[in-house]
Design a protein around this motif. Structure first.
Motif: not given
Ligand code: NOJ
Length: 765
Positions: A210, A212-213, A215-216, A716, A714, A271-272, A739, A267, A275
């Motif tokens: 994922d 989003w994960l 990127s964190r 978030r 997705e 993103p990672s 978001d 997408e 970030a």
């Protein structure tokens, strides 16, 4: 649990868009103006040719005055030396191993080294650079500190299962402290390649499926490695690798071509890296692979225009191992000089192990394919990094701590952290009839399998300076955790070798146990680089052993060690009483396993990547877009298989606890969302079970109607809550207007008015 927020168009009457809770209105089409951080640009542009400095010059690092003066004195050869990185071969991490000669260091033909560690060894080579070269420019030393230096933490895909930036940052910090203590200035980590294909061996090194994960994960790792200032003696420069979409290699085959849509690239895969750049990562490494015909090592559109130009990245770009020279094999460069010119124009500053810059750039310069100015830009960036690392002030600043007491205490703390990270990474996939946790002194345990007492394998594929002998095997961990229990061991087979005598003995031992703990999976070399597997399951020898053990009809707890999701035989998944994804847990494997199996630690890990039933389902991930004919068991003409389920065996986010949690009362503080605002989303969690535990709750959105179909879910947000038996608590997520932004049909970020569905739950399932 689902709630809907409505995003409606009020711009017609002059005010910004708003979102309205639970309205069934789905009017849409209004965008926010003035988007921040837009990343849209054509990344499909072909590679750059000769001396094209546009974009490269857009962001330069702060170059100290003395660097400019130094450069004025440098010969071309010395400049190319700064752009050349060679392996010292204390570890071997690639195929072409030209041994480093100390003479080349003394002649200033090398600017950085890797695969060398140890304060004394590094001090000695650094001494040659700063005392015996003409210009006395210090070297920097890089190394693959992926998940620990000497103390080995769980592999990244496992650590991602902790869903905990605090853990991710802490292990990176500890790894940096250890590595810096042994002379390392820069790590080739974090690896930020999202992947949805367990055939790919490097799944082990990355943050899962994922974006989003991931990127964190990127942010936490960069901050952890680099600390607050790169000049700190215990800071290590981080490298975001391997940009980009390496995880999408064709059919999961290592180094194979990549051909994905631009939307997917932006997408899912970029993103990672964005970030990491935002978090101030010092270096970026392009992937070995191509992207729709343009190898990443020559991809000016991404490296130069996007990363340097749009993202404002001013650090160094380091090629992968011999990747510049390999542009010839890729079929985009005629010779080494051509390859070097392409890579330089794309923005690569350092040539790792390729000799393309050292040998090819002078030729390219002669042919007019590059300019001296473009070489100077790269040299400036390298020297600026050395300055930031504090190497001009003290070239030995990472050459070792001397205080033995401090080091010993540090080791204890790092081992404790490794244990904590490992037990938070273990995922309890199945636990029928509450066979776990094991109770001490109740019955005997037979520990069977080739990974039951296998210290070295516990460290995983990138174990840096880790020492196998220092790892705690599963057997020892279980014996410590269950001192009053009789625990017997039998291996039963090799990782992939059928050993009839060993198998017979294992079955005898298993038959005498009340519970069998079966330790199965991959060797550490079956995952990682150049370890793609067309059949990512259990090796034949282990399957045969497992089948015979299961046939005994006793409760079987299966511990699976791997660098990727494994395809399990149905009979094993169904007949095992409990199954745990152990991954490669690191130095403290045995202790972590003991903690989890004994219930001393209640498992909280969740899958960072889906586990398919079969290879035929790959690629499989939760963020699928809807089909016009969604799967239906009763309708023939729907999107499904006739021989397998559509869903994975274990979904993203899946993971059990010994506690039993219930979610209720999903609510929001407002029903409409405007630009610049956030919605607070809350849900209650209750621990209905008999033991304390920590629940991990995932927060997803879905945009049901948009100009471009959005994924079914997705991610978030992620929140955790620790609850005693009978206790209740509230979790709060925040959903900002940005978001719910997405890339529109023109790939520009945009908002559209309309409903947004909100979900909280334990997994993507
Ligand atoms: C090749 C790998 O792809 C990369 O991840 C690693 O950093 C380099 N070798 C150096 O060891």
């Amino acid at each position: 649990m689902e709630r809907r927020v409505e995003f409606i168009d009020t711009q017609a009457c002059g005010s910004p868009p708003v979102a309205k809770l639970e309205s069934m209105v789905t009017r849409r089409s209004i965008m926010m103006a003035g988007l921040v951080g837009a990343t849209a640009l054509p990344v499909r542009a072909s590679s750059a040719r000769a001396g094209d400095l546009s974009g490269q010059a857009s962001r330069q690092p702060d170059v100290p005055g003395f660097v400019k003066e130094l450069m004025a004195e440098m010969t071309l050869e010395e400049k190319l030396g700064q752009l050349t990185m060679v392996s010292a071969n204390l570890a071997q991490t690639g195929p072409y191993s030209t041994p480093m000669t100390l003479d080349s260091v003394k002649l200033g033909r090398v600017g950085s080294l890797f695969n060398l560690w140890g304060a004394e060894r590094i001090r000695e080579v650094q001494r040659l650079a700063v005392e015996e070269t003409r210009l006395r420019i210090p070297l920097f030393f890089g190394f693959d500190v992926l998940h620990g230096h000497r103390t080995i933490f769980p592999i990244p895909v496992a650590e991602a299962c902790a869903f905990d930036p605090g853990v991710w940052k802490a292990t990176a910090r500890a790894a940096a402290e250890e590595a810096a203590g042994e002379g390392i200035d820069l790590t080739f980590a974090p690896m930020l390649d999202v992947t949805r294909d367990p055939r790919w061996g490097r799944t082990a090194e990355g943050p899962g499926e994922d974006a989003w994960l991931a990127s964190r994960f990127a942010r936490a790792k960069v901050h952890g490695f680099q600390s607050t200032d790169l000049a700190n003696p215990d800071a290590v420069a981080a490298t975001a690798k391997h940009l980009g979409a390496y995880g999408a290699v064709n059919a999961g085959r290592e180094y194979a071509p990549v051909d994905i849509s631009e939307r997917q690239l932006r997408e899912v895969y970029l993103p990672s890296f964005g970030a990491a750049a935002e978090a101030g990562v010092a270096a970026v490494m392009p992937a070995f692979t191509d992207l729709a015909g343009t190898p990443m090592s020559a991809n000016a559109a991404i490296l130069r225009d996007l990363v340097r130009g749009r993202w404002g990245f001013s650090g160094v770009i380091i090629s992968d191992y011999r990747a510049i020279a390999e542009l010839v094999s890729h079929g985009v460069a005629a010779d080494l000089a051509d390859a070097a010119a392409l890579a330089l124009a794309a923005g690569i500053d350092i040539d790792m192990m390729g000799e393309a810059y050292a040998k090819g750039l002078p030729v390219a310069l002669g042919r007019g394919e590059v300019t001296l100015a473009s070489i100077d830009l790269a040299v400036e960036r390298v020297l600026a990094l050395k300055a930031k690392l504090g190497l001009f002030d003290n070239p030995y600043r990472r050459c070792g701590k001397t205080d033995a007491a401090e080091t010993a205490a540090g080791v204890g703390a790092r081992r404790q952290l490794a244990r904590e990270a490992a037990r938070r990474s273990i995922v309890l996939l199945k636990n029928s009839d509450h066979v776990l946790p094991l109770r001490d002194g109740v019955g005997s345990i037979a520990v069977i399998g080739p990974l039951a007492d296998a210290k070295g394998h516990m460290l995983g594929p990138w174990s840096a300076a880790g020492v196998s002998e220092e790892a705690v095997p599963i057997l020892d961990g279980l014996r410590e955790a269950l001192p009053a229990t009789t625990i017997s061991l039998a291996q039963g087979c090799g990782i992939d070798e059928i050993e009839p005598a060993s198998k017979a003995r294992a079955l005898e031992v298993a038959a005498r146990g009340d519970i069998i703990v079966l330790c199965l999976g991959e060797s550490k070399t079956m995952s990682g680089e150049a370890a793609s597997r067309a059949r990512p399951g259990l090796p034949t020898a282990q399957r045969e052993l497992a089948r015979a053990v299961v046939e005994l009809g006793k409760p079987v707890v299966v511990l699976l060690f791997s660098g990727r999701p494994l395809i399990l035989p149905n009979w094993l998944a169904e007949r095992a009483s409990a199954v745990l994804a152990m991954w490669f847990p690191g130095s403290e494997a045995g202790h972590a396993a003991g903690d989890v199996l004994s219930g001393r630690f209640n498992p909280t890990g969740r899958l960072s990547i889906s586990w398919p039933f079969d290879v035929g389902q790959i690629p499989i991930f939760f963020g699928q877009r809807p089909s016009g004919r969604p799967a239906s068991p009763t309708e023939h003409y729907t999107s499904k298989y006739i021989d397998l389920p559509v869903e994975p065996r274990f979904s993203f986010g899946h993971g059990l606890s010994y506690a039993e949690f219930a979610l209720s009362r999903l609510r929001v503080d407002r029903s409409e969302l405007r630009a610049g605002q956030s919605i607070s989303v809350e849900a209650d969690v209750a621990n209905l079970g008999p033991v304390a535990g920590e629940e991990t709750v995932l927060f997803f959105i879905h945009d049901p109607v948009a100009t471009v179909a959005r994924p079914l879910l997705e991610l978030r947000g992620v929140q955790k809550i620790a609850l005693a038996p009978g206790e209740r608590g509230t979790l709060r997520f925040s959903l900002a207007a940005e978001d719910i932004r997405f890339l529109g049909p023109d790939l520009e970020p945009k908002w559209e008015a309309g409903a947004i569905e909100l979900y909280v739950g334990r997994s993507a399932a």
